[in-house]
Scaffold this motif. Structure first.
Motif, PDB file in Angstrom:
ATOM      1  N   GLY A 174       0.828  -1.207   0.000  1.00  0.00           N
ATOM      2  CA  GLY A 174       0.000   0.000   0.000  1.00  0.00           C
ATOM      3  C   GLY A 174       0.861   1.256   0.000  1.00  0.00           C
ATOM      4  O   GLY A 174       1.872   1.323   0.691  1.00  0.00           O
ATOM      5  N   ARG A 175       0.440   2.253  -0.756  1.00  0.00           N
ATOM      6  CA  ARG A 175       1.234   3.481  -0.838  1.00  0.00           C
ATOM      7  C   ARG A 175       1.233   4.240   0.481  1.00  0.00           C
ATOM      8  O   ARG A 175       2.257   4.714   0.939  1.00  0.00           O
ATOM      9  CB  ARG A 175       0.691   4.391  -1.950  1.00  0.00           C
ATOM     10  CG  ARG A 175       1.098   3.949  -3.356  1.00  0.00           C
ATOM     11  CD  ARG A 175       0.515   4.888  -4.400  1.00  0.00           C
ATOM     12  NE  ARG A 175       0.994   6.259  -4.202  1.00  0.00           N
ATOM     13  CZ  ARG A 175       0.253   7.341  -4.452  1.00  0.00           C
ATOM     14  NH1 ARG A 175      -0.980   7.221  -4.884  1.00  0.00           N
ATOM     15  NH2 ARG A 175       0.750   8.536  -4.261  1.00  0.00           N
ATOM     16  N   MET A 176       0.025   4.353   1.085  1.00  0.00           N
ATOM     17  CA  MET A 176      -0.050   5.062   2.358  1.00  0.00           C
ATOM     18  C   MET A 176       0.744   4.297   3.417  1.00  0.00           C
ATOM     19  O   MET A 176       1.427   4.906   4.240  1.00  0.00           O
ATOM     20  CB  MET A 176      -1.511   5.233   2.780  1.00  0.00           C
ATOM     21  CG  MET A 176      -1.713   6.029   4.048  1.00  0.00           C
ATOM     22  SD  MET A 176      -1.167   7.759   3.933  1.00  0.00           S
ATOM     23  CE  MET A 176      -2.725   8.603   3.574  1.00  0.00           C
ATOM     24  N   SER A 177       0.651   2.964   3.382  1.00  0.00           N
ATOM     25  CA  SER A 177       1.378   2.152   4.361  1.00  0.00           C
ATOM     26  C   SER A 177       2.871   2.410   4.267  1.00  0.00           C
ATOM     27  O   SER A 177       3.557   2.612   5.271  1.00  0.00           O
ATOM     28  CB  SER A 177       1.111   0.661   4.108  1.00  0.00           C
ATOM     29  OG  SER A 177      -0.258   0.383   4.256  1.00  0.00           O
ATOM     30  N   ARG A 178       3.388   2.404   3.032  1.00  0.00           N
ATOM     31  CA  ARG A 178       4.835   2.627   2.849  1.00  0.00           C
ATOM     32  C   ARG A 178       5.217   4.015   3.350  1.00  0.00           C
ATOM     33  O   ARG A 178       6.234   4.194   4.006  1.00  0.00           O
ATOM     34  CB  ARG A 178       5.202   2.464   1.367  1.00  0.00           C
ATOM     35  CG  ARG A 178       5.198   1.010   0.904  1.00  0.00           C
ATOM     36  CD  ARG A 178       6.111   0.821  -0.299  1.00  0.00           C
ATOM     37  NE  ARG A 178       5.775   1.728  -1.393  1.00  0.00           N
ATOM     38  CZ  ARG A 178       4.920   1.417  -2.370  1.00  0.00           C
ATOM     39  NH1 ARG A 178       4.337   0.243  -2.391  1.00  0.00           N
ATOM     40  NH2 ARG A 178       4.650   2.276  -3.324  1.00  0.00           N
ATOM     41  N   ARG A 179       4.354   4.969   3.019  1.00  0.00           N
ATOM     42  CA  ARG A 179       4.629   6.339   3.423  1.00  0.00           C
ATOM     43  C   ARG A 179       4.682   6.465   4.951  1.00  0.00           C
ATOM     44  O   ARG A 179       5.588   7.070   5.524  1.00  0.00           O
ATOM     45  CB  ARG A 179       3.545   7.257   2.845  1.00  0.00           C
ATOM     46  CG  ARG A 179       3.651   8.694   3.226  1.00  0.00           C
ATOM     47  CD  ARG A 179       4.905   9.301   2.627  1.00  0.00           C
ATOM     48  NE  ARG A 179       5.138  10.635   3.166  1.00  0.00           N
ATOM     49  CZ  ARG A 179       4.651  11.754   2.626  1.00  0.00           C
ATOM     50  NH1 ARG A 179       3.946  11.680   1.520  1.00  0.00           N
ATOM     51  NH2 ARG A 179       4.883  12.907   3.184  1.00  0.00           N
ATOM     52  N   LEU A 180       3.692   5.862   5.607  1.00  0.00           N
ATOM     53  CA  LEU A 180       3.621   5.956   7.060  1.00  0.00           C
ATOM     54  C   LEU A 180       4.814   5.291   7.723  1.00  0.00           C
ATOM     55  O   LEU A 180       5.404   5.810   8.659  1.00  0.00           O
ATOM     56  CB  LEU A 180       2.327   5.292   7.557  1.00  0.00           C
ATOM     57  CG  LEU A 180       1.038   6.061   7.285  1.00  0.00           C
ATOM     58  CD1 LEU A 180      -0.169   5.174   7.515  1.00  0.00           C
ATOM     59  CD2 LEU A 180       0.959   7.284   8.190  1.00  0.00           C
ATOM     60  N   LYS A 181       5.157   4.106   7.176  1.00  0.00           N
ATOM     61  CA  LYS A 181       6.215   3.313   7.797  1.00  0.00           C
ATOM     62  C   LYS A 181       7.591   3.919   7.540  1.00  0.00           C
ATOM     63  O   LYS A 181       8.434   3.994   8.434  1.00  0.00           O
ATOM     64  CB  LYS A 181       6.176   1.894   7.215  1.00  0.00           C
ATOM     65  CG  LYS A 181       6.038   0.822   8.274  1.00  0.00           C
ATOM     66  CD  LYS A 181       5.730  -0.498   7.621  1.00  0.00           C
ATOM     67  CE  LYS A 181       6.835  -1.490   7.889  1.00  0.00           C
ATOM     68  NZ  LYS A 181       6.483  -2.829   7.383  1.00  0.00           N
ATOM     69  N   ALA A 182       7.795   4.348   6.314  1.00  0.00           N
ATOM     70  CA  ALA A 182       9.141   4.763   5.920  1.00  0.00           C
ATOM     71  C   ALA A 182       9.440   6.223   6.258  1.00  0.00           C
ATOM     72  O   ALA A 182      10.559   6.541   6.672  1.00  0.00           O
ATOM     73  CB  ALA A 182       9.340   4.523   4.425  1.00  0.00           C
ATOM     74  N   ASP A 183       8.449   7.101   6.077  1.00  0.00           N
ATOM     75  CA  ASP A 183       8.766   8.533   6.123  1.00  0.00           C
ATOM     76  C   ASP A 183       8.232   9.292   7.327  1.00  0.00           C
ATOM     77  O   ASP A 183       8.857  10.217   7.807  1.00  0.00           O
ATOM     78  CB  ASP A 183       8.200   9.235   4.876  1.00  0.00           C
ATOM     79  CG  ASP A 183       8.728   8.617   3.602  1.00  0.00           C
ATOM     80  OD1 ASP A 183       9.835   8.061   3.656  1.00  0.00           O
ATOM     81  OD2 ASP A 183       8.034   8.690   2.579  1.00  0.00           O
ATOM     82  N   LEU A 184       7.006   8.953   7.766  1.00  0.00           N
ATOM     83  CA  LEU A 184       6.373   9.831   8.751  1.00  0.00           C
ATOM     84  C   LEU A 184       6.993   9.680  10.133  1.00  0.00           C
ATOM     85  O   LEU A 184       7.151   8.573  10.638  1.00  0.00           O
ATOM     86  CB  LEU A 184       4.870   9.553   8.829  1.00  0.00           C
ATOM     87  CG  LEU A 184       3.971  10.323   7.860  1.00  0.00           C
ATOM     88  CD1 LEU A 184       2.528  10.176   8.307  1.00  0.00           C
ATOM     89  CD2 LEU A 184       4.347  11.791   7.749  1.00  0.00           C
ATOM     90  N   ARG A 185       7.319  10.800  10.728  1.00  0.00           N
ATOM     91  CA  ARG A 185       7.903  10.825  12.069  1.00  0.00           C
ATOM     92  C   ARG A 185       7.211  11.921  12.870  1.00  0.00           C
ATOM     93  O   ARG A 185       6.665  12.868  12.298  1.00  0.00           O
ATOM     94  CB  ARG A 185       9.411  11.140  11.994  1.00  0.00           C
ATOM     95  CG  ARG A 185      10.255  10.119  11.248  1.00  0.00           C
ATOM     96  CD  ARG A 185      10.403   8.819  12.043  1.00  0.00           C
ATOM     97  NE  ARG A 185      11.100   7.803  11.254  1.00  0.00           N
ATOM     98  CZ  ARG A 185      10.490   6.869  10.519  1.00  0.00           C
ATOM     99  NH1 ARG A 185       9.165   6.831  10.456  1.00  0.00           N
ATOM    100  NH2 ARG A 185      11.183   5.992   9.838  1.00  0.00           N
ATOM    101  N   PRO A 186       7.278  11.824  14.203  1.00  0.00           N
ATOM    102  CA  PRO A 186       6.705  12.895  15.020  1.00  0.00           C
ATOM    103  C   PRO A 186       7.246  14.257  14.588  1.00  0.00           C
ATOM    104  O   PRO A 186       8.442  14.401  14.315  1.00  0.00           O
ATOM    105  CB  PRO A 186       7.167  12.530  16.430  1.00  0.00           C
ATOM    106  CG  PRO A 186       7.275  11.039  16.403  1.00  0.00           C
ATOM    107  CD  PRO A 186       7.777  10.704  15.023  1.00  0.00           C
ATOM    108  N   GLY A 187       6.346  15.213  14.512  1.00  0.00           N
ATOM    109  CA  GLY A 187       6.738  16.561  14.091  1.00  0.00           C
ATOM    110  C   GLY A 187       6.430  16.822  12.617  1.00  0.00           C
ATOM    111  O   GLY A 187       6.313  17.963  12.198  1.00  0.00           O
ATOM    112  N   HIS A 188       6.274  15.763  11.824  1.00  0.00           N
ATOM    113  CA  HIS A 188       5.947  15.934  10.406  1.00  0.00           C
ATOM    114  C   HIS A 188       4.518  16.466  10.249  1.00  0.00           C
ATOM    115  O   HIS A 188       3.671  16.233  11.090  1.00  0.00           O
ATOM    116  CB  HIS A 188       6.088  14.615   9.658  1.00  0.00           C
ATOM    117  CG  HIS A 188       7.518  14.248   9.386  1.00  0.00           C
ATOM    118  ND1 HIS A 188       7.875  13.112   8.705  1.00  0.00           N
ATOM    119  CD2 HIS A 188       8.674  14.876   9.714  1.00  0.00           C
ATOM    120  CE1 HIS A 188       9.186  13.054   8.617  1.00  0.00           C
ATOM    121  NE2 HIS A 188       9.705  14.106   9.231  1.00  0.00           N
TER     122      HIS A 188
END
Lengths: 124, 315
Positions: free
Chosen positions: B157-171
């Motif tokens: 999933g695109r959102m899944s990859r995005r959440l797992k790989a890129d999103l961090r607190p503060g984003h």
């Protein structure tokens, strides 16, 4: 002179009948397939407006609305036998609610009056 | 009288209905019976109060959100209105925490200013212009300073990859909404409640459960949670603890890998009081549709069944 809709009890009577009627229709193996996959909340609102019409209550349906609404079902094989089944279920719902036979027949006649439009035929 | 339809002014003549005004202004508003019955012309007032008679036949949840039937609505004050599925303006939100609740369910907590919602509603999470998904709200606006979403991660999933790989607190992300009518409204406090869900369908049910308890619900509450595999259940300890502390709360789980079918189990256990119970159904489309039909056929009123069916993401 009271109207059929008033004699039946108006909107309260429609509310009392609509879920009983819809449950009968869904349990009827002759017609249940036409309701496969439909959104039940939207469908019950449509059932309510159908019953309101059949009870002689306020509605502004045109023959064209009826044709368009059932076009897809006619393509799936909707025919007279299915309309008969719907009216049968309507009759038994009303009898279950204790509606007198005279009114049951009036409601059935009103429901039957849209048959040609529902089936996409030119009126007889 | 003046209407605002999606930022566009529309004049309503004296005695005219909102539907007629919209059609006259060239808006392709759907309609059918034109007598306030079929609900084809459903709209929502985001500002202003629609006349009570224009909400005839709608659910308490719909009424509380300003939904009305355009064909019988003769407004007595200016209204700002939108089609029923309009998500509204997007606002900015900041990621606060990301944490795994199970092997594939992620808990995302974000903060957004002025995002009013009812627990159990859903929002649109917008990670990028073309990457947006709907997620239900498990948080409670009066108890939590954040919005909490439970997100099942899909390997591709695109959102899944995005959440797992890129999103961090503060984003920063964006959200729009809320939407949905699957929340605690129009329920009698003595009424039995059955909350039935599978997978991340637990998220809105968790929100509804906390809202019900906060509002003083004292009828029996049964929360049913199902998953394919044992390891797919989550928040198990919290829910068991909650059920242990409250006399009127019961937590029931079932997983397919141990032969349990949550829908069949719930149907069987709720059958004896099906006509009195208020139901909340959340999860995959197949489960929700099947349960809704089975409960209705068993004697539940459709008005007492609130549901939110999750549909797979497209693109």
């Amino acid at each position: 002179m009271t109207t059929l809709y008033e004699r039946l009890g108006g909107e309260k009577a429609v509310d009392a009948a609509v879920e009983l009627f819809y449950r009968r229709v869904l349990a009827d193996g002759r017609i249940a397939r036409f309701f496969d996959g439909v959104d039940m909340d939207q469908q019950i609102a449509k059932q309510k407006s159908f019953l309101t019409m059949a009870f002689g209550g306020p509605n502004a349906y045109s023959g064209l609305d009826m044709r368009n609404a059932h076009k897809r079902l006619v393509e799936k094989g909707l025919n007279d036998s299915h309309v008969d089944a719907v009216i049968e279920n309507l009759n038994s719902t009303l009898r279950q609610l204790g509606v007198p036979e005279k009114e049951v027949r009036e409601v059935a006649a009103l429901a039957d009056s849209v048959r040609a439009d529902v089936l996409g035929r030119s009126a007889a | 009288m003046r209407l605002t339809y999606r930022d566009r002014p529309v004049d309503v003549a004296p005695g005219e209905t909102v539907l007629d005004a919209l059609l006259r202004a060239g808006v392709e508003a759907p309609c059918s019976c034109r007598a306030g019955q079929c609900q084809t012309c459903l709209h929502r007032a985001t500002e202003g109060v629609p006349p009570p008679e224009s909400q005839n036949g709608l659910t308490p949840a719909q009424k509380s959100l300003g939904y009305f039937l355009a064909c019988i609505c003769r407004p007595s004050e200016p209204l700002t209105i939108a089609p029923p599925d309009d998500a509204g303006a997007r606002i900015e939100a900041v990621v606060r925490a990301l944490e795994f609740l199970s092997h594939d369910v992620l808990r995302l907590r974000i903060e957004a200013e002025r995002f009013a919602y009812r627990p159990g509603q859903f929002l649109e999470l917008i990670a990028e212009e073309d990457l947006r998904r709907h997620y239900s709200l498990a948080s409670h606006p009066e108890e939590d300073p954040f919005l909490e979403l439970h997100i099942r991660l899909h390997p591709n999933g695109r959102m899944s990859r995005r959440l797992k790989a890129d999103l961090r607190p503060g984003h920063r992300v964006h959200v729009a909404g809320p939407r949905g009518t699957c929340f605690y409204e129009g329920v009698d406090k003595e009424q039995p409640l059955a909350l039935i869900g599978a997978g991340t369908g637990l998220a809105p049910l968790y929100g509804v459960l906390r809202d019900a308890l906060r509002q003083g619900h004292h009828g029996p509450i049964r929360l049913y949670h199902g998953a394919r595999e044992r390891k797919g259940l989550y928040l198990t300890e919290e829910l068991q603890a909650l059920a242990g502390m409250r006399d009127n709360v019961e937590y029931v789980s079932a997983t397919l890998d141990s032969g349990g079918d949550i829908a069949a189990l719930a149907l069987e256990r709720e059958a004896p009081r099906v006509a009195e119970t208020a139901f909340f159904l959340c999860g995959g489309e197949n489960l929700v549709k099947r349960l809704k039909r089975d409960l209705f056929m068993a004697g539940a009123s459709l008005k007492a069944i609130r549901s939110d069916a999750f549909t797979p993401a497209s693109g």
